[in-house]
Scaffold this motif. Sequence first.
Motif, PDB file in Angstrom:
ATOM      1  N   LYS A  32       0.853  -0.888   0.349  1.00 58.89           N
ATOM      2  CA  LYS A  32       0.290  -0.439   0.074  1.00 58.89           C
ATOM      3  C   LYS A  32       1.465   1.937  -0.112  1.00 58.89           C
ATOM      4  O   LYS A  32       0.211   2.440  -0.402  1.00 58.89           O
ATOM      5  N   GLU A  33       1.589   1.218   0.731  1.00 58.97           N
ATOM      6  CA  GLU A  33       2.791   2.285   0.918  1.00 58.97           C
ATOM      7  C   GLU A  33       3.311   3.019  -0.698  1.00 58.97           C
ATOM      8  O   GLU A  33       3.985   4.181  -1.136  1.00 58.97           O
ATOM      9  N   ALA A  34       3.659   1.595  -1.496  1.00 62.67           N
ATOM     10  CA  ALA A  34       4.518   1.645  -2.320  1.00 62.67           C
ATOM     11  C   ALA A  34       3.356   2.493  -3.362  1.00 62.67           C
ATOM     12  O   ALA A  34       4.358   3.359  -4.545  1.00 62.67           O
ATOM     13  N   ARG A  35       3.051   1.893  -3.688  1.00 63.77           N
ATOM     14  CA  ARG A  35       1.321   2.158  -4.060  1.00 63.77           C
ATOM     15  C   ARG A  35       0.896   3.859  -4.148  1.00 63.77           C
ATOM     16  O   ARG A  35       1.013   4.164  -5.238  1.00 63.77           O
ATOM     17  N   LEU A  40      -0.643   5.281  -7.272  1.00 63.43           N
ATOM     18  CA  LEU A  40      -1.229   4.835  -8.589  1.00 63.43           C
ATOM     19  C   LEU A  40      -2.427   4.447  -7.111  1.00 63.43           C
ATOM     20  O   LEU A  40      -2.701   4.020  -6.290  1.00 63.43           O
ATOM     21  N   SER A  41      -3.738   4.185  -8.030  1.00 62.41           N
ATOM     22  CA  SER A  41      -4.893   3.789  -7.401  1.00 62.41           C
ATOM     23  C   SER A  41      -4.714   2.050  -7.415  1.00 62.41           C
ATOM     24  O   SER A  41      -4.215   1.432  -8.279  1.00 62.41           O
ATOM     25  N   ILE A  42      -5.808   1.887  -7.144  1.00 59.22           N
ATOM     26  CA  ILE A  42      -5.767  -0.162  -7.225  1.00 59.22           C
ATOM     27  C   ILE A  42      -5.881  -0.218  -8.223  1.00 59.22           C
ATOM     28  O   ILE A  42      -5.614  -1.525  -8.426  1.00 59.22           O
ATOM     29  N   ASP A  43      -7.123   0.133  -8.897  1.00 57.28           N
ATOM     30  CA  ASP A  43      -6.752   0.308 -10.567  1.00 57.28           C
ATOM     31  C   ASP A  43      -5.797   0.054 -11.603  1.00 57.28           C
ATOM     32  O   ASP A  43      -6.234  -0.791 -12.202  1.00 57.28           O
ATOM     33  N   ASP A  44      -5.289   1.081 -10.920  1.00 60.92           N
ATOM     34  CA  ASP A  44      -3.774   1.002 -11.959  1.00 60.92           C
ATOM     35  C   ASP A  44      -2.511  -0.444 -11.410  1.00 60.92           C
ATOM     36  O   ASP A  44      -2.220  -0.545 -12.594  1.00 60.92           O
ATOM     37  N   LEU A  45      -2.778  -0.120 -10.312  1.00 60.02           N
ATOM     38  CA  LEU A  45      -1.940  -1.249  -9.937  1.00 60.02           C
ATOM     39  C   LEU A  45      -2.069  -2.473 -10.615  1.00 60.02           C
ATOM     40  O   LEU A  45      -1.463  -3.097 -11.293  1.00 60.02           O
ATOM     41  N   SER A  46      -3.799  -3.120 -10.752  1.00 56.20           N
ATOM     42  CA  SER A  46      -3.893  -3.981 -10.900  1.00 56.20           C
ATOM     43  C   SER A  46      -4.005  -4.433 -12.577  1.00 56.20           C
ATOM     44  O   SER A  46      -3.561  -5.468 -13.082  1.00 56.20           O
ATOM     45  N   ASP A  47      -3.876  -2.753 -13.422  1.00 53.94           N
ATOM     46  CA  ASP A  47      -3.238  -3.398 -14.864  1.00 53.94           C
ATOM     47  C   ASP A  47      -2.095  -3.088 -14.724  1.00 53.94           C
ATOM     48  O   ASP A  47      -1.649  -4.220 -15.744  1.00 53.94           O
TER      49      ASP A  47
END
Length: 64
Positions: A32-35, A40-47
Motif C-alpha cells: 500500500k505504501e509503495a502504491r 497509483l490507484s488500485i485499478d492502476d496497479l491491477s492493470d
Amino acid sequence: MRFLKLNKNSDIKTNNNKDIIDPYIEIGNLTKEARIAKNLSIDDLSDLSKIPNSTLIAIEKNNK
C-alpha cells in the motif's frame, strides 16, 4: 529470495512474547505504501501487475 519462502508458523517473530509481528501484515503495508508513493490507484496497479483488484485489496487489508 526469502520473501517468497514465508512460512507463517516459522517466520512469525515475537517481541517479549506479547507482540506478534506477522510478516503478511508487513507485506500488505509495504504494498500500500509503495502504491501510494507512486500515486497509483488500485485499478492502476491491477492493470500494471495483472493482479485482480480483489486480490490487491485483500493483500493491503491483510485478508487471508
